[in-house]
Design an enzyme around this catalytic site. Sequence first.
Site, PDB file in Angstrom:
ATOM      1  N   LYS A   1       0.824  -1.204   0.000  1.00 42.14           N
ATOM      2  CA  LYS A   1       0.000   0.000   0.000  1.00 42.14           C
ATOM      3  C   LYS A   1       0.855   1.249   0.000  1.00 42.14           C
ATOM      4  O   LYS A   1       1.997   1.248   0.467  1.00 42.14           O
ATOM      5  CB  LYS A   1      -0.965   0.032   1.176  1.00 42.14           C
ATOM      6  CG  LYS A   1      -0.342   0.398   2.518  1.00 42.14           C
ATOM      7  CD  LYS A   1      -1.421   0.598   3.572  1.00 42.14           C
ATOM      8  CE  LYS A   1      -0.793   0.948   4.913  1.00 42.14           C
ATOM      9  NZ  LYS A   1      -1.816   1.288   5.911  1.00 42.14           N
TER      10      LYS A   1
ATOM     11  N   SER B   1      -7.978   4.902 -14.937  1.00 41.50           N
ATOM     12  CA  SER B   1      -6.870   4.249 -14.251  1.00 41.50           C
ATOM     13  C   SER B   1      -6.364   5.170 -13.155  1.00 41.50           C
ATOM     14  O   SER B   1      -6.938   6.213 -12.897  1.00 41.50           O
ATOM     15  CB  SER B   1      -5.731   3.977 -15.232  1.00 41.50           C
ATOM     16  OG  SER B   1      -5.339   5.206 -15.836  1.00 41.50           O
TER      17      SER B   1
ATOM     18  N   TYR C   1      -6.988   0.517 -11.754  1.00 43.56           N
ATOM     19  CA  TYR C   1      -5.749  -0.221 -12.003  1.00 43.56           C
ATOM     20  C   TYR C   1      -4.599   0.762 -12.161  1.00 43.56           C
ATOM     21  O   TYR C   1      -4.790   1.954 -12.391  1.00 43.56           O
ATOM     22  CB  TYR C   1      -5.881  -1.131 -13.237  1.00 43.56           C
ATOM     23  CG  TYR C   1      -6.189  -0.401 -14.520  1.00 43.56           C
ATOM     24  CD1 TYR C   1      -5.167   0.025 -15.373  1.00 43.56           C
ATOM     25  CD2 TYR C   1      -7.499  -0.122 -14.888  1.00 43.56           C
ATOM     26  CE1 TYR C   1      -5.444   0.699 -16.548  1.00 43.56           C
ATOM     27  CE2 TYR C   1      -7.789   0.554 -16.061  1.00 43.56           C
ATOM     28  CZ  TYR C   1      -6.759   0.958 -16.886  1.00 43.56           C
ATOM     29  OH  TYR C   1      -7.038   1.632 -18.039  1.00 43.56           O
TER      30      TYR C   1
ATOM     31  N   ALA D   1     -13.340   7.781 -14.886  1.00 47.22           N
ATOM     32  CA  ALA D   1     -14.396   7.904 -13.880  1.00 47.22           C
ATOM     33  C   ALA D   1     -13.833   8.146 -12.478  1.00 47.22           C
ATOM     34  O   ALA D   1     -14.459   8.823 -11.658  1.00 47.22           O
ATOM     35  CB  ALA D   1     -15.266   6.651 -13.887  1.00 47.22           C
TER      36      ALA D   1
END
Length: 129
Positions: free
Chosen positions: A9, A25, A58, A74
């Site tokens: 992360k 993305s 992604y 989006a």
Amino acid sequence: MQITLLKGKLHMASVTQAELWYDGSCAIDKDLVELAGFREFEQIDIYNVDNGERFHTYVILAESGSGTISMNGAAARKVQVGDRVIIAAYGQMGEAEADQFKPKLVYLNKDNSVERTTNTIPVQKKLET
């Protein structure tokens, strides 16, 4: 049995760009992608600390050393430039592998420079009331 664990992360990354008309993305500085153990085109979850939005997208690569975190398509509607986000990737593994596995945790400053890296999170203590 396969279980799903946190693989890596980027903690408290700052969104630097939001490009509605770019391919959907998340563009991430290539150096940060490598530190977190992500791969280009890998599915990631994004947790927006500022507004509570949680969504999937992604990884695409942004220029090394740029500090870029760009939500595209989006995803650009889920953030504002300057929002702090957590970007996480997960992996599936057997229980024996999971017993030995350590995630790549990268903690970032507000300018997306690396504050520290680790592979553990301390046990959370009870809040005093």
